[in-house]
Motif scaffolding. Structure first.
Motif, PDB file in Angstrom:
ATOM      1  N   TRP A  26      31.313  32.486  49.676  1.00 36.07           N
ATOM      2  CA  TRP A  26      30.946  33.900  49.797  1.00 36.07           C
ATOM      3  C   TRP A  26      31.985  34.841  49.222  1.00 36.07           C
ATOM      4  O   TRP A  26      31.656  35.797  48.539  1.00 36.07           O
ATOM      5  CB  TRP A  26      30.661  34.249  51.263  1.00 36.07           C
ATOM      6  N   SER A  27      33.250  34.612  49.516  1.00 35.06           N
ATOM      7  CA  SER A  27      34.267  35.564  49.048  1.00 35.06           C
ATOM      8  C   SER A  27      34.360  35.591  47.528  1.00 35.06           C
ATOM      9  O   SER A  27      34.614  36.640  46.933  1.00 35.06           O
ATOM     10  CB  SER A  27      35.631  35.263  49.669  1.00 35.06           C
ATOM     11  N   ARG A  29      31.912  35.339  45.562  1.00 34.02           N
ATOM     12  CA  ARG A  29      30.711  36.009  45.056  1.00 34.02           C
ATOM     13  C   ARG A  29      30.768  37.521  45.226  1.00 34.02           C
ATOM     14  O   ARG A  29      29.923  38.244  44.722  1.00 34.02           O
ATOM     15  CB  ARG A  29      29.475  35.481  45.784  1.00 34.02           C
ATOM     16  N   ALA A  30      31.765  38.011  45.927  1.00 35.50           N
ATOM     17  CA  ALA A  30      31.851  39.432  46.273  1.00 35.50           C
ATOM     18  C   ALA A  30      32.193  40.302  45.063  1.00 35.50           C
ATOM     19  O   ALA A  30      32.792  39.840  44.082  1.00 35.50           O
ATOM     20  CB  ALA A  30      32.914  39.641  47.348  1.00 35.50           C
ATOM     21  N   SER A  33      35.589  40.143  42.724  1.00 34.72           N
ATOM     22  CA  SER A  33      36.115  38.775  42.604  1.00 34.72           C
ATOM     23  C   SER A  33      36.007  38.190  41.199  1.00 34.72           C
ATOM     24  O   SER A  33      36.597  37.156  40.920  1.00 34.72           O
ATOM     25  CB  SER A  33      35.378  37.842  43.574  1.00 34.72           C
ATOM     26  N   SER A  82      31.236  38.347  38.969  1.00 32.86           N
ATOM     27  CA  SER A  82      30.782  37.566  40.119  1.00 32.86           C
ATOM     28  C   SER A  82      29.306  37.863  40.354  1.00 32.86           C
ATOM     29  O   SER A  82      28.743  38.795  39.760  1.00 32.86           O
ATOM     30  CB  SER A  82      31.593  37.936  41.355  1.00 32.86           C
ATOM     31  N   ASN A 108      30.536  32.247  39.257  1.00 33.73           N
ATOM     32  CA  ASN A 108      30.474  31.480  40.502  1.00 33.73           C
ATOM     33  C   ASN A 108      29.892  30.092  40.316  1.00 33.73           C
ATOM     34  O   ASN A 108      28.843  29.929  39.701  1.00 33.73           O
ATOM     35  CB  ASN A 108      29.653  32.237  41.546  1.00 33.73           C
TER      36      ASN A 108
END
Length: 144
Positions: A26-27, A29-30, A33, A82, A108
């Motif tokens: 998840w992080s 994909r933020a 990022s 991302s 990602n």
């Protein structure tokens, strides 16, 4: 990047088999990022991943060096977005950025399936998870 910098057919990374944990989850994909993900994709990784030398991240990074020749930009801080950044482009630049209605690679990957990565489909407005060795479009982005 300008529409003239849109690459029509790139694989996600020249290493299509090894995991790259730092661009998964998840992080990664933020929004915000993509630059760190691109840097990780260009470097050799701890899980035998070999840094990208010809794929989507390499292409995005190459814009800083004036490549390709038809892509005119004075900026040197391009990277592969991302999933969150790609969604913002889809939501806010439809009809403005010269985007094709095709999938565009994001920065990602996934730790569960070593040879897969995410793209953002500008036709349906949603991410897809596909093999890294497939050819998709690349539109580098930069922070501003």
């Amino acid at each position: 990047a300008p529409a003239s910098c849109d690459a029509a057919s790139k694989i996600w990374s020249s290493d299509t088999t090894h995991l790259l944990v730092s661009v998964s989850g998840w992080s990664a994909r933020a929004v915000g990022s993509g630059r760190a993900n691109t840097t990780a994709m260009l470097a050799n990784g701890a899980t035998n991943y070999v840094g990208d030398t010809s794929g989507a991240a390499f292409y995005a990074n190459a814009l800083a060096n004036g490549v390709p020749a038809g892509c005119v930009t004075s900026k040197d801080d391009w990277f592969l977005g991302s999933l969150g950044e790609m969604k913002l482009m889809y939501d806010n630049l439809q009809g403005l950025g010269g985007f094709e209605v095709y999938p565009y690679w994001s920065s990602n990957g996934d730790v569960d399936i070593g040879n897969g990565a995410y793209n953002y489909d500008f036709d349906i407005g949603a991410p897809s998870f596909l093999r890294r060795d497939l050819l998709f479009r690349v539109r580098p982005i930069r922070s501003f």
